[in-house]
Motif scaffolding. Sequence first.
Motif, PDB file in Angstrom:
ATOM      1  N   HIS A 167       0.870  -1.175   0.000  1.00 29.45           N
ATOM      2  CA  HIS A 167       0.000   0.000   0.000  1.00 29.45           C
ATOM      3  C   HIS A 167       0.911   1.230   0.000  1.00 29.45           C
ATOM      4  O   HIS A 167       2.129   1.103   0.067  1.00 29.45           O
ATOM      5  N   CYS A 202      -4.779   5.786   0.411  1.00 30.28           N
ATOM      6  CA  CYS A 202      -3.841   4.772  -0.034  1.00 30.28           C
ATOM      7  C   CYS A 202      -3.500   5.120  -1.473  1.00 30.28           C
ATOM      8  O   CYS A 202      -4.378   5.357  -2.289  1.00 30.28           O
ATOM      9  N   GLU A 204      -1.412   3.275  -3.597  1.00 37.59           N
ATOM     10  CA  GLU A 204      -0.856   2.160  -4.373  1.00 37.59           C
ATOM     11  C   GLU A 204      -1.979   1.163  -4.595  1.00 37.59           C
ATOM     12  O   GLU A 204      -2.592   0.714  -3.623  1.00 37.59           O
ATOM     13  N   LEU A 205      -2.244   0.841  -5.859  1.00 38.52           N
ATOM     14  CA  LEU A 205      -3.340  -0.079  -6.168  1.00 38.52           C
ATOM     15  C   LEU A 205      -3.148  -1.380  -5.392  1.00 38.52           C
ATOM     16  O   LEU A 205      -2.137  -2.053  -5.538  1.00 38.52           O
ATOM     17  N   CYS A 206      -4.120  -1.723  -4.528  1.00 40.85           N
ATOM     18  CA  CYS A 206      -3.917  -2.839  -3.597  1.00 40.85           C
ATOM     19  C   CYS A 206      -5.075  -3.822  -3.590  1.00 40.85           C
ATOM     20  O   CYS A 206      -5.109  -4.728  -2.779  1.00 40.85           O
ATOM     21  N   HIS A 210      -9.219  -0.521  -3.068  1.00 36.14           N
ATOM     22  CA  HIS A 210      -8.112   0.443  -2.939  1.00 36.14           C
ATOM     23  C   HIS A 210      -8.621   1.884  -2.814  1.00 36.14           C
ATOM     24  O   HIS A 210      -8.175   2.649  -1.965  1.00 36.14           O
ATOM     25  N   MET A 213      -9.790   3.102   0.623  1.00 32.77           N
ATOM     26  CA  MET A 213      -8.886   2.921   1.758  1.00 32.77           C
ATOM     27  C   MET A 213      -8.405   4.284   2.273  1.00 32.77           C
ATOM     28  O   MET A 213      -7.229   4.594   2.284  1.00 32.77           O
TER      29      MET A 213
HETATM   30 CU1  CUA Z   1      -4.153   0.062   0.011  1.00 35.32          CU
HETATM   31 CU2  CUA Z   1      -4.413   0.917  -2.134  1.00 35.32          CU
END
Ligand code: CUA
Length: 334
Positions: A167, A202, A204-206, A210, A213
């Motif tokens: 993340h 967040c 960062e693609l998670c 995502h 978040m």
């Molecule tokens: Cu955690 Cu995007």
Amino acid sequence: LIPVPIFGFLLLMLAGCGEENLSALRPKGTGAKIQFDLMMLSIYIMIGVFLVVAIIFTYVILKYRKRRGEEDVIPEQVEGNTTLEVLWTAIPILLLLILAIPTVLATFTLAAEAPEDDKDTLKVEVTAHQYWWDFNYPGLDFNTSQDLYIPVGEKVYFDLTSNDVIHSFWIPALSGKMDTNPGLKNSMWIEAKEPGVYKGKCAELCGPSHALMDFKVIALERDDFDAWADKMKNAKAKADTEAAQAGEEVFKQSCISCHAVGEEGGNLAPNLTNFGDRETLAGFLDVTDENIADWIKDPQSLKPANSMPGFGNDLSDDEINSLVAYLKEQKINQ
Ligand code: CUA
């Protein structure tokens, strides 16, 4: 001239939504201000380059256009021009240097300004989870989630890691991004210059949720922060009303193995000690009785792929309502 609207659109995207304190273009922190200055420098250079190119372009089109009555001939063909080639190599090099030098210097400034990782600096251990944030205050000996409290005008030190995938911890108005990696520790610091609530994301693609978040940073004057931390340290589960007492029973049966309130409970899911103080549920929902109940019944329909099971089939409406009453009583601020 197509780039003009595109450029304007990008600026709008960068600006974000005003009320949420989510804009890197309105910096309220030391790191964000340094980055903002770098961004503006590159934007001024881009505008300059665009203007020069557009002016030459227009001039050439007008000057060398085919005039009425002119013969249809191929104009003189020119091959190679050393002066021009040297110029259009040298100018970009110069522009890149003008960008690179302050960027590298800013990196050193940020490192030089970093606080010591010692007991005089407030330290927060951030652990990212799909799709929520855990904030542990090791020096103060308590743990919270989703709402990150910090003192204003002070450098706060962060250790960041992840419980699952990569993340990225980002509070646009206060600082740059920092990846949170499973099994690794990254460090950064932030300093909020004004008290207030700042939105974090967040970056960062998670996974499927995502975009949901989100978290908040609540920057308080030092005295207020100390008072808050004191209450957090000594917080215990509360159940004053009858409904909340019934809810406490349900909580102890169905929730406590993952969620903690006060000193009791698991740490697999967000700590709910000060849940009643939060204005946002699960990072993106307004805290209303209805939303809390909907979330408990079927969190997957609201935030896909999060780890919480739904309790719609296991708990009666009365049990869920009592749980809502119990959760709302878990307040630190009055
Ligand atoms: Cu955690 Cu995007």
